[in-house]
Design an enzyme around this catalytic site. Structure first.
Site, PDB file in Angstrom:
ATOM      1  N   GLU A 254       0.825  -1.208   0.000  1.00  0.00           N
ATOM      2  CA  GLU A 254       0.000   0.000   0.000  1.00  0.00           C
ATOM      3  C   GLU A 254       0.862   1.262   0.000  1.00  0.00           C
ATOM      4  OE1 GLU A 254      -4.094  -1.197   2.187  1.00  0.00           O
ATOM      5  OE2 GLU A 254      -2.285  -1.518   3.387  1.00  0.00           O
TER       6      GLU A 254
ATOM      7  N   GLU B 131      -3.761  -9.686   3.582  1.00  0.00           N
ATOM      8  CA  GLU B 131      -4.521  -9.465   4.817  1.00  0.00           C
ATOM      9  C   GLU B 131      -5.612 -10.504   5.080  1.00  0.00           C
ATOM     10  OE1 GLU B 131      -2.696  -5.425   3.988  1.00  0.00           O
ATOM     11  OE2 GLU B 131      -3.486  -7.105   2.819  1.00  0.00           O
TER      12      GLU B 131
END
Length: 258
Positions: free
Chosen positions: A111, A131
């Site tokens: 990210e 995740e």
């Protein structure tokens, strides 16, 4: 300033930020997030700093994401200031940032790279949003940015499985600009120097206009782009006069950033 979890160097108008937790593959804890928010605050506010490079210490990882060991010890997961690494929610930063990805970029590390404007990666680097494998979600901008950059189906394939992709695959998908066999920092510096020969005000105005125009109808963006703050400032600047003058005089422009 001296930081515990990051190194900051300045080479003229270039700021180099190195995530400095190699023993944890540069995973970020809450203190590291706060430090990086301060670092990018200072970069944004300094008129003499025009471009930044973000990389990781060591030869294993750019950033392995959130420090899951801290979460396992009971740390509370909350949005850090200005997003993951102090960067992923910094939507008002018009100065360009280059990610020099020297190893794995997983979770929040990916990210961070997506939040940068240019991504240069070693051919051994890998990218993933894993995740779901640990009961979490990519809440540092990955859910929003990745589909915009590579398309819905390709992004879903990565996000729903958490599978990593190579730097070369990232290049083909479109979120990596260049893959190198070695010296990723040398490649990132080359990109930075190519930007630094341009007017910093033009670069900032361009970045602001591009990002604001992404979700704006073309006919609206073509009209409103003239009113964006960085564009107005650039058009009224000394640099806007210096550029054409230097071109006609066949010399390098003397950019002042004002």
């Amino acid at each position: 300033m001296t930081f515990q979890y990051a190194l900051v160097e300045r080479e003229g108008p270039l700021t180099i930020v190195t995530l400095n937790r190699p023993q944890a593959r540069n995973a970020l804890n809450s203190e590291a997030h706060a430090e990086l928010a301060d670092i990018f605050d200072a970069f944004a506010a300094d008129p003499d700093q025009w471009v930044a490079i973000l990389t990781g210490a060591g030869d294993k990882a750019f950033c392995a994401g959130q420090d899951l060991a801290a979460l396992a010890d009971g740390a509370v997961l909350r949005p850090p200031p200005r997003g993951f690494g102090g960067l992923s929610s910094r939507f008002d930063l018009n100065k360009p940032i280059i990610a020099a990805v020297n190893g794995i970029a997983f979770g929040g590390g990916f990210e961070l790279a997506l939040a940068c404007d240019i991504v240069v990666a070693l051919e051994t680097a890998k990218f993933a949003l894993p995740e779901p494998k640990v009961g979490l979600a990519a809440l540092g901008g990955g859910i929003e940015r990745l589909p915009r950059e590579i398309g819905l189906k390709r992004a879903m394939g990565m996000m729903l499985t958490g599978k990593p992709v190579s730097a070369t695959e990232g290049l083909h998908l479109g979120f990596v600009n260049e893959v190198v066999a070695e010296d990723v920092m040398g490649a990132a510096r080359r990109w930075a120097q190519d930007i630094l020969v341009c007017s910093p005000m033009s670069v900032r105005a361009t970045k602001e206009a591009v990002l604001r125009g992404l979700d704006t109808p073309l006919e609206v963006s073509a009209e409103t782009v003239w009113t964006y703050a960085a564009m107005v400032e650039m058009l009224a600047s000394q640099d806007a006069a210096e550029g054409p003058k230097a071109f006609t005089e066949k010399r390098a422009a003397d950019w002042r950033g004002r």
